[in-house]
Design a protein around this motif. Structure first.
Motif, PDB file in Angstrom:
ATOM      1  N   VAL A 145       0.848  -1.199   0.000  1.00  0.00           N
ATOM      2  CA  VAL A 145       0.000   0.000   0.000  1.00  0.00           C
ATOM      3  C   VAL A 145       0.882   1.248   0.000  1.00  0.00           C
ATOM      4  O   VAL A 145       0.641   2.197  -0.745  1.00  0.00           O
ATOM      5  N   ALA A 146       1.929   1.219   0.826  1.00  0.00           N
ATOM      6  CA  ALA A 146       2.846   2.354   0.881  1.00  0.00           C
ATOM      7  C   ALA A 146       3.480   2.591  -0.487  1.00  0.00           C
ATOM      8  O   ALA A 146       3.592   3.731  -0.947  1.00  0.00           O
ATOM      9  N   ALA A 147       3.866   1.500  -1.173  1.00  0.00           N
ATOM     10  CA  ALA A 147       4.498   1.625  -2.489  1.00  0.00           C
ATOM     11  C   ALA A 147       3.501   2.175  -3.506  1.00  0.00           C
ATOM     12  O   ALA A 147       3.840   3.035  -4.323  1.00  0.00           O
ATOM     13  N   ALA A 148       2.256   1.693  -3.443  1.00  0.00           N
ATOM     14  CA  ALA A 148       1.235   2.164  -4.378  1.00  0.00           C
ATOM     15  C   ALA A 148       0.959   3.647  -4.159  1.00  0.00           C
ATOM     16  O   ALA A 148       0.819   4.415  -5.113  1.00  0.00           O
ATOM     17  N   LEU A 149       0.905   4.064  -2.878  1.00  0.00           N
ATOM     18  CA  LEU A 149       0.661   5.474  -2.575  1.00  0.00           C
ATOM     19  C   LEU A 149       1.816   6.337  -3.074  1.00  0.00           C
ATOM     20  O   LEU A 149       1.611   7.421  -3.604  1.00  0.00           O
ATOM     21  N   GLN A 150       3.040   5.815  -2.898  1.00  0.00           N
ATOM     22  CA  GLN A 150       4.213   6.546  -3.353  1.00  0.00           C
ATOM     23  C   GLN A 150       4.140   6.754  -4.870  1.00  0.00           C
ATOM     24  O   GLN A 150       4.381   7.847  -5.375  1.00  0.00           O
ATOM     25  N   ASN A 151       3.776   5.676  -5.607  1.00  0.00           N
ATOM     26  CA  ASN A 151       3.642   5.784  -7.065  1.00  0.00           C
ATOM     27  C   ASN A 151       2.583   6.808  -7.447  1.00  0.00           C
ATOM     28  O   ASN A 151       2.769   7.600  -8.359  1.00  0.00           O
ATOM     29  N   LEU A 152       1.471   6.767  -6.716  1.00  0.00           N
ATOM     30  CA  LEU A 152       0.361   7.667  -6.998  1.00  0.00           C
ATOM     31  C   LEU A 152       0.783   9.115  -6.722  1.00  0.00           C
ATOM     32  O   LEU A 152       0.480  10.021  -7.488  1.00  0.00           O
ATOM     33  N   ALA A 153       1.505   9.307  -5.614  1.00  0.00           N
ATOM     34  CA  ALA A 153       1.968  10.648  -5.267  1.00  0.00           C
ATOM     35  C   ALA A 153       2.904  11.183  -6.346  1.00  0.00           C
ATOM     36  O   ALA A 153       2.825  12.346  -6.743  1.00  0.00           O
ATOM     37  N   GLU A 154       3.786  10.290  -6.853  1.00  0.00           N
ATOM     38  CA  GLU A 154       4.711  10.716  -7.906  1.00  0.00           C
ATOM     39  C   GLU A 154       3.963  11.017  -9.193  1.00  0.00           C
ATOM     40  O   GLU A 154       4.285  11.962  -9.914  1.00  0.00           O
ATOM     41  N   ALA A 155       2.956  10.197  -9.504  1.00  0.00           N
ATOM     42  CA  ALA A 155       2.141  10.428 -10.703  1.00  0.00           C
ATOM     43  C   ALA A 155       1.425  11.770 -10.603  1.00  0.00           C
ATOM     44  O   ALA A 155       1.347  12.519 -11.581  1.00  0.00           O
ATOM     45  N   GLN A 156       0.919  12.070  -9.412  1.00  0.00           N
ATOM     46  CA  GLN A 156       0.235  13.353  -9.234  1.00  0.00           C
ATOM     47  C   GLN A 156       1.220  14.506  -9.427  1.00  0.00           C
ATOM     48  O   GLN A 156       0.907  15.492 -10.091  1.00  0.00           O
ATOM     49  N   ALA A 157       2.418  14.371  -8.855  1.00  0.00           N
ATOM     50  CA  ALA A 157       3.422  15.428  -8.982  1.00  0.00           C
ATOM     51  C   ALA A 157       3.782  15.654 -10.454  1.00  0.00           C
ATOM     52  O   ALA A 157       3.907  16.789 -10.905  1.00  0.00           O
ATOM     53  N   ARG A 158       3.917  14.537 -11.223  1.00  0.00           N
ATOM     54  CA  ARG A 158       4.218  14.662 -12.652  1.00  0.00           C
ATOM     55  C   ARG A 158       3.080  15.363 -13.377  1.00  0.00           C
ATOM     56  O   ARG A 158       3.298  16.229 -14.215  1.00  0.00           O
ATOM     57  N   ALA A 159       1.855  14.979 -13.034  1.00  0.00           N
ATOM     58  CA  ALA A 159       0.680  15.542 -13.712  1.00  0.00           C
ATOM     59  C   ALA A 159       0.566  17.046 -13.449  1.00  0.00           C
ATOM     60  O   ALA A 159       0.047  17.786 -14.277  1.00  0.00           O
ATOM     61  N   LEU A 160       1.063  17.477 -12.296  1.00  0.00           N
ATOM     62  CA  LEU A 160       0.907  18.892 -11.926  1.00  0.00           C
ATOM     63  C   LEU A 160       2.109  19.749 -12.322  1.00  0.00           C
ATOM     64  O   LEU A 160       2.112  20.947 -12.097  1.00  0.00           O
ATOM     65  N   LYS A 161       3.127  19.095 -12.922  1.00  0.00           N
ATOM     66  CA  LYS A 161       4.366  19.814 -13.237  1.00  0.00           C
ATOM     67  C   LYS A 161       4.091  21.026 -14.137  1.00  0.00           C
ATOM     68  O   LYS A 161       4.661  22.091 -13.952  1.00  0.00           O
TER      69      LYS A 161
END
Ligand SMILES: [Zn+2]
Length: 154
Positions: free
Chosen positions: A79-95
């Protein structure tokens, strides 16, 4: 009447019905809330599960609105890994997105009605503003993670 998802220290999950959150606190304080499977009195509110249909009933949205889902104890690594991936995806999307802070509703609406050129923005909306935007059909979506305003990042 409110329903709580409860779990005991052995991990059994069950529902408890209470007249109010005060009733729950009082009964729990008096040791009257116990696990129907093992009788343990070490009962806590269970972490909120995603809103999946249970026993044919959808969890009413109002019950979870404005509440933060929490978990006590270590988070499972997957779950922690999935959240980390999601957080990174969000950061990329907002770049390439522009932070507009509290002006999110106003700016989204202006673009929707062609009052200004479209661009990708992100910001903050109150629950009322978000509901109004959804109602008007303005294409907005909640972000899975909170975003710190740029002035706070530096
Ligand atoms: Zn139990």
């Amino acid at each position: 009447m409110i329903v709580y998802d409860l779990s005991c220290d052995s991990g059994h999950r069950f529902e408890g019905w209470f007249g109010s959150s005060d009733d729950y606190a009082e009964q729990r304080g008096m040791g009257l809330v116990s696990c129907p499977q093992c009788g343990s009195g070490a009962v806590e509110k269970a972490p909120m599960a995603p809103a999946v249909p249970r026993k044919g009933n959808q969890i009413p949205a109002a019950r979870v609105q404005g509440k933060q889902a929490m978990t006590r104890g270590p988070m499972p690594p997957e779950v922690a890994a999935a959240l980390q991936n999601l957080a990174e995806a969000q950061a990329r999307a907002l770049k390439d997105s522009r932070w507009v802070g509290d002006r999110f509703a106003e700016q989204s609406r202006a673009m929707h009605y062609g009052e200004r050129p479209p661009e990708t923005i992100h910001g903050q909306a109150t629950p009322d503003e978000a509901a109004a935007l959804f109602e008007e059909g303005v294409p907005v979506a909640p972000l899975p993670f909170p975003v710190a305003p740029p002035e706070d990042v530096n």
